[in-house]
Motif scaffolding. Structure first.
Motif, PDB file in Angstrom:
ATOM      1  N   GLY A  32       0.570  -1.075  -0.528  1.00  0.00           N
ATOM      2  CA  GLY A  32      -0.096   0.059   0.136  1.00  0.00           C
ATOM      3  C   GLY A  32       0.846   1.851  -0.087  1.00  0.00           C
ATOM      4  O   GLY A  32       0.182   2.873  -0.471  1.00  0.00           O
ATOM      5  N   LYS A  79       3.612  -6.948  11.618  1.00  0.00           N
ATOM      6  CA  LYS A  79       2.227  -5.943  12.070  1.00  0.00           C
ATOM      7  C   LYS A  79       0.858  -7.223  12.407  1.00  0.00           C
ATOM      8  O   LYS A  79       0.475  -6.559  13.266  1.00  0.00           O
ATOM      9  CB  LYS A  79       1.964  -5.581   9.999  1.00  0.00           C
ATOM     10  CG  LYS A  79       0.800  -4.516  10.525  1.00  0.00           C
ATOM     11  CD  LYS A  79      -0.200  -3.907   9.829  1.00  0.00           C
ATOM     12  CE  LYS A  79       0.052  -3.259   8.670  1.00  0.00           C
ATOM     13  NZ  LYS A  79       0.036  -2.524   7.956  1.00  0.00           N
ATOM     14  N   ASN A 125      -7.723  -2.335   2.183  1.00  0.00           N
ATOM     15  CA  ASN A 125      -7.253  -0.608   2.013  1.00  0.00           C
ATOM     16  C   ASN A 125      -7.390  -1.030   0.294  1.00  0.00           C
ATOM     17  O   ASN A 125      -6.678  -1.741  -0.156  1.00  0.00           O
ATOM     18  CB  ASN A 125      -6.464  -0.622   2.194  1.00  0.00           C
ATOM     19  CG  ASN A 125      -6.459   1.077   1.686  1.00  0.00           C
ATOM     20  OD1 ASN A 125      -6.804   1.306   0.981  1.00  0.00           O
ATOM     21  ND2 ASN A 125      -5.085   1.851   2.951  1.00  0.00           N
ATOM     22  N   GLU A 152      -4.387   4.742   6.290  1.00  0.00           N
ATOM     23  CA  GLU A 152      -5.382   3.586   7.511  1.00  0.00           C
ATOM     24  C   GLU A 152      -6.277   4.000   8.406  1.00  0.00           C
ATOM     25  O   GLU A 152      -7.289   3.484   8.643  1.00  0.00           O
ATOM     26  CB  GLU A 152      -4.847   2.500   7.706  1.00  0.00           C
ATOM     27  CG  GLU A 152      -3.474   3.044   8.761  1.00  0.00           C
ATOM     28  CD  GLU A 152      -2.149   1.985   8.810  1.00  0.00           C
ATOM     29  OE1 GLU A 152      -2.603   0.936   8.101  1.00  0.00           O
ATOM     30  OE2 GLU A 152      -1.165   2.253   9.939  1.00  0.00           O
ATOM     31  N   ASN A 170      -4.387  -4.037   5.836  1.00  0.00           N
ATOM     32  CA  ASN A 170      -3.775  -4.403   4.521  1.00  0.00           C
ATOM     33  C   ASN A 170      -3.942  -4.021   3.336  1.00  0.00           C
ATOM     34  O   ASN A 170      -5.785  -4.226   3.070  1.00  0.00           O
ATOM     35  CB  ASN A 170      -3.511  -5.467   4.600  1.00  0.00           C
ATOM     36  CG  ASN A 170      -1.579  -6.330   5.785  1.00  0.00           C
ATOM     37  OD1 ASN A 170      -1.917  -7.175   6.275  1.00  0.00           O
ATOM     38  ND2 ASN A 170      -0.885  -5.328   5.386  1.00  0.00           N
ATOM     39  N   ASN A 171      -3.395  -3.718   2.787  1.00  0.00           N
ATOM     40  CA  ASN A 171      -3.939  -3.297   1.552  1.00  0.00           C
ATOM     41  C   ASN A 171      -3.938  -4.739   0.497  1.00  0.00           C
ATOM     42  O   ASN A 171      -3.445  -5.896   0.464  1.00  0.00           O
ATOM     43  CB  ASN A 171      -2.480  -2.596   0.276  1.00  0.00           C
ATOM     44  CG  ASN A 171      -2.307  -2.895  -1.079  1.00  0.00           C
ATOM     45  OD1 ASN A 171      -2.375  -3.323  -1.816  1.00  0.00           O
ATOM     46  ND2 ASN A 171      -3.055  -1.494  -1.832  1.00  0.00           N
ATOM     47  N   THR A 180      -1.775  -6.770  -0.932  1.00  0.00           N
ATOM     48  CA  THR A 180      -0.943  -8.001  -0.524  1.00  0.00           C
ATOM     49  C   THR A 180      -1.682  -8.970  -0.140  1.00  0.00           C
ATOM     50  O   THR A 180      -0.754  -9.793   0.293  1.00  0.00           O
ATOM     51  CB  THR A 180      -0.466  -6.540   1.519  1.00  0.00           C
ATOM     52  OG1 THR A 180      -0.190  -5.851   0.764  1.00  0.00           O
ATOM     53  CG2 THR A 180       0.294  -7.090   2.583  1.00  0.00           C
TER      54      THR A 180
HETATM   55  C1  LIG Z   1      -2.368  10.225   2.286  1.00  0.00           C
HETATM   56  C2  LIG Z   1      -1.841   8.523   2.569  1.00  0.00           C
HETATM   57  C3  LIG Z   1      -2.691   7.761   1.240  1.00  0.00           C
HETATM   58  C4  LIG Z   1      -2.863   6.110   1.051  1.00  0.00           C
HETATM   59  N1  LIG Z   1      -3.622   5.819   0.499  1.00  0.00           N
HETATM   60  C5  LIG Z   1      -3.798   4.021   0.466  1.00  0.00           C
HETATM   61  C6  LIG Z   1      -5.053   3.685  -0.903  1.00  0.00           C
HETATM   62  O1  LIG Z   1      -4.944   3.836  -1.328  1.00  0.00           O
HETATM   63  N2  LIG Z   1      -4.014   2.141  -0.571  1.00  0.00           N
HETATM   64  C7  LIG Z   1      -3.555   1.815   0.105  1.00  0.00           C
HETATM   65  O2  LIG Z   1      -3.553   0.010  -0.032  1.00  0.00           O
HETATM   66  N3  LIG Z   1      -2.448   2.280   0.945  1.00  0.00           N
HETATM   67  C8  LIG Z   1      -2.694   3.436   1.143  1.00  0.00           C
HETATM   68  N4  LIG Z   1      -2.100   4.508   2.181  1.00  0.00           N
HETATM   69  C9  LIG Z   1      -1.085   3.362   3.284  1.00  0.00           C
HETATM   70  C10 LIG Z   1      -2.340   2.699   4.435  1.00  0.00           C
HETATM   71  O3  LIG Z   1      -2.230   3.558   5.023  1.00  0.00           O
HETATM   72  C11 LIG Z   1      -1.298   1.414   5.336  1.00  0.00           C
HETATM   73  O4  LIG Z   1      -0.269   2.035   5.452  1.00  0.00           O
HETATM   74  C12 LIG Z   1      -2.182   0.579   3.829  1.00  0.00           C
HETATM   75  O5  LIG Z   1      -2.892   0.497   3.744  1.00  0.00           O
HETATM   76  C13 LIG Z   1      -1.209  -1.109   5.439  1.00  0.00           C
HETATM   77  O6  LIG Z   1      -1.060  -1.519   4.706  1.00  0.00           O
HETATM   78  P1  LIG Z   1       0.050  -2.933   3.817  1.00  0.00           P
HETATM   79  O7  LIG Z   1       0.484  -2.740   5.521  1.00  0.00           O
HETATM   80  O8  LIG Z   1      -0.556  -3.868   3.039  1.00  0.00           O
HETATM   81  O9  LIG Z   1       0.511  -2.145   2.340  1.00  0.00           O
HETATM   82  C14 LIG Z   1      -1.869   5.666   2.604  1.00  0.00           C
HETATM   83  C15 LIG Z   1      -1.189   6.477   3.420  1.00  0.00           C
HETATM   84  C16 LIG Z   1      -1.168   7.657   3.551  1.00  0.00           C
HETATM   85  C17 LIG Z   1      -0.212   7.940   4.211  1.00  0.00           C
END
Ligand SMILES: Cc1cc2nc3c(=O)[nH]c(=O)nc-3n(C[C@H](O)[C@H](O)[C@H](O)COP(=O)(O)O)c2cc1C
Ligand code: SF4
Lengths: 202, 459
Positions: free
Chosen positions: B57, B66, B82, B175, B209-210, B213
């Motif tokens: 993500g 995590k 996410n 998140e 989680n994205n 992912t």
């Molecule tokens: C401003 C901002 C926008 C974000 N947009 C997304 C998004 O659209 N999709 C996403 O998966 N993570 C996004 N993130 C990251 C999430 O906060 C988060 O880290 C993530 O969803 C965690 O999943 P992962 O560990 O599988 O990557 C964004 C973070 C920030 C700061």
């Protein structure tokens, strides 16, 4: 005040939605979507009904609704044309594309044509950068749109309806990774075909 | 060449990969059967840890680690996916949700099993109408087939998935904003700690989680963490979807083993820069990532190496610009994006991004002052002190600091492009002490020290 939007089947659906969540308030966005689909936009009376259904105040519903760009607080045209002008689209001509539309229809951003048919809006990245420049009509994707053809595309929707035009000229599904057969043959797809995991190799 | 993991099915069965029939006919839900028959939650968790799978993500945090932050004895707990994909340049999660929704659903069920969570939410970006419908269909079909619900496949594991349609707000991809939104509120990021793993949705332990992912999880569960870790580099394991767009001949999503170079991504997969033009700049990982110029094309697609070079792979969005690109205009477009998407809670972000946008606009209109370049750096420095990488944060979430990335990096890489815009405009410089009243004055006053551009804008 008697409910006007959430009655009958829609009320059932709304109640079912609320029940899907551990806390009713979580159904706020889904219910606002239902309201907008039904009424064309997020009406004040509808927001009151949503408030009652999820157990918050109308002011809280309003406060949430105004945060999100998809919720329209005023009536819009029959079709919503959302033109992406974010970076990948911009460097491939999105500004020109959007200018053509505004010029042709004599509208500014977020305005509706006089006949009530189309509302135009500039949007942030629509997640179709591989097909830039792109736009959405009622959230259906059209990719690789050419400035010279964009007015015709919109007029085509007026003439033939969105379903027909989208099926022919739009992206019905997100594009696949654009690999060529030769590349796939050259080993980009796996040498091994998927084999179901054996019962005991955990 | 690594094998394709996430995109294999959709390439082989483009017409029915998104249906239950197509999914099952290509090995779908066998991983879930195997997990429920033979594995404990701890074993699944261990495989994910071994795989080295890192979040897709943006932040690249190891998923298995995590998951380990969830307090052992705290229930209920939630898994939230996410799917709000809105980072400019990113278009992979939409493809995964539209084209292979069952892969995600199976990943969610297996992950819930590992986490001992019984309720998961897929937060799907509102504008992605088709993705939302395909996810709803997939969840309904999985329920009907017994892969979701009570006592899944005869085990004592219960799990359900709620697909939640968002409504248009980039910040909800962050998140904690996402969790607020899922609770029916405005998408305002929360202060941390507590982290979501401890107190997330409804203040209960929550793993976010994205989409990409979790789409990897069925494969890791079926074939083992060691298999997954054998691909990619030591710390960037597996494959990754790169969203290639901009001035390349063949844009699109490419699933590539980590460790390949940008040059190979552009030339082999992207089939080169359009019209035989020269590469001028590229964004290596979404709008929040500092830009690179052509001298960085031989860097590998490796999260840590790109980080050491002052940027990030972020969300996997690679945007390519050829030598005809108006760099200042391009950077302005991303600044405008951040200004539009700022949720408004933090002063440096709310005010700073607006000012950056306006100063950039002034430059592009030909009204730029020679001091504006220093002013851009100064305002950026007020949002993210020192303009270091990774950026220092004065705000609740990283959005504000991210807005400085395109500006600071392009001023450093292409100072001439900025200087050209202000050349000869010395007469527009406001007099030292008689600036106009109102907002313009306010910023002029904050200039104080004008930082040395070279020292500050090192990206
Ligand atoms: C401003 C901002 C926008 C974000 N947009 C997304 C998004 O659209 N999709 C996403 O998966 N993570 C996004 N993130 C990251 C999430 O906060 C988060 O880290 C993530 O969803 C965690 O999943 P992962 O560990 O599988 O990557 C964004 C973070 C920030 C700061
Ligand atoms: S940094 Fe910006 S987007 Fe993030 S919480 Fe603060 S104001 Fe909102």
């Amino acid at each position: 005040m008697a409910a006007e939007v959430f009655t009958g089947e829609l009320l059932e659906q709304a109640r079912a939605k609320v029940a899907e969540y551990p806390e009713p308030r979580s159904a706020l966005l889904p219910l606002l979507h239902m309201l907008q689909e039904q009424a064309g936009y997020v009406t004040t009376g509808g927001m009151r009904e949503v408030a009652a259904l999820v157990g918050v105040t109308p002011a809280e519903v309003y406060g949430t609704a105004t945060f999100y760009t998809m919720f329209k607080l005023e009536p819009i045209g029959r079709h919503l044309v959302s033109v992406c002008t974010s970076l990948s689209c911009q460097i491939l001509g999105a500004d020109e594309l959007y200018a053509r539309l505004r010029d042709h229809y004599g509208v500014a951003d977020r305005e509706t044509t006089a006949d009530g048919e189309f509302t135009f809006e500039e949007v942030e990245c629509a997640a179709a950068c591989g097909g830039a420049p792109c736009l959405q009509i009622d959230y259906r994707f059209f990719e690789f749109v050419k400035a010279d053809e964009v007015v015709d595309l919109v007029e085509d929707v007026r003439r033939r309806g969105l379903d027909a035009v989208h099926a022919e000229r739009g992206s019905v599904l997100a594009p696949l990774p654009p690999l060529e057969a030769a590349e796939i043959a050259a080993g980009i797809t796996p040498e091994h075909k998927w084999t179901p995991p054996a019962e005991d190799d955990a | 060449m690594a094998e394709l993991i996430l995109t294999k099915r959709m390439l082989e069965r483009p017409h029915d990969a998104h249906t239950l029939e197509g999914y099952e006919a290509s090995g779908g839900y066998l991983a879930l059967r195997q997990v429920l028959a033979d594995m404990t939650p701890e074993q699944v968790h261990a495989e994910v840890k071994t795989s080295g799978l890192r979040g897709r993500g943006g932040a690249g945090f190891p998923a298995g680690v995590k998951w380990g932050f969830v307090p052992a004895d705290s229930f209920p707990r939630y898994l939230v996916i996410n799917g709000d994909e809105g980072e400019p340049g990113t278009f992979k999660d939409r493809m995964l949700m539209e084209r292979d929704p069952h892969q995600l659903v199976e990943g969610v069920i297996i992950s819930c099993f590992a986490l001992q969570a019984e309720h998961a939410f897929i937060y799907c970006r509102g504008e992605m109408d088709l993705a939302y419908r395909h996810l709803c269909d997939a969840v309904a079909a999985a329920e009907a087939a017994g892969y979701l619900g009570r006592g899944i496949l005869g085990s004592d594991f219960d799990c359900r998935i709620t697909v939640h349609r968002a409504a248009g707000a980039y910040i909800c991809g962050e998140e904690t904003a996402l969790l607020e939104s899922l609770e029916g509120l405005r998408g305002w990021p929360r202060m941390r700690p507590p982290f979501p793993a401890v107190a997330g949705l409804y203040a209960k332990p929550t793993v976010v989680n994205n989409v990409e992912t979790i789409s990897n999880v069925p494969h890791i569960a079926a074939r083992g963490g060691a298999w997954y870790a054998s691909m990619g580099t030591e710390k960037s394991t597996g494959t990754r979807l790169f969203c290639l767009s901009g001035h390349v001949n063949r844009p699109g999503n490419y699933e590539i083993e980590l460790g390949t170079t940008f040059r190979e991504l552009f030339d082999r997969w992207g089939k080169g820069i359009r019209d035989g033009n020269e590469l001028k700049a590229f964004v290596p990982g979404g709008a929040s990532a500092p830009w690179f110029d052509a001298s960085s094309v031989d860097l590998p697609l490796d999260m840590d190496v790109v980080q050491q070079h002052g940027s990030m792979l972020g969300s996997g969005a690679v945007m390519v610009m050829d030598h005809t690109t108006d760099i200042v205009r391009a950077a302005w477009r991303l600044v405008k994006f951040f200004a539009h998407e700022s949720c408004g809670q933090c002063t440096p972000c709310r005010e700073g991004t607006d000012w950056l946008e306006e100063i950039m606009e002034r430059l592009l209109d030909g009204r730029g002052r020679p001091s504006d370049i220093g002013l851009l750096i100064d305002v950026s420095d007020n949002i993210s002190p020192g303009l270091t990488w990774p950026p220092a944060q004065t705000t609740i979430c990283p959005l504000g600091p991210s807005a400085t990335a395109p500006i600071a990096s392009t001023i450093r890489l292409f100072p001439g492009d900025y200087e050209r815009l202000v050349a000869g405009n010395e007469d527009l410089e406001p007099a030292e002490s008689t600036g106009p009243a109102g907002p313009e004055r306010t910023v002029a006053v904050t200039i104080g020290t004008k930082p040395d551009r070279e020292a500050v804008a090192h990206g």
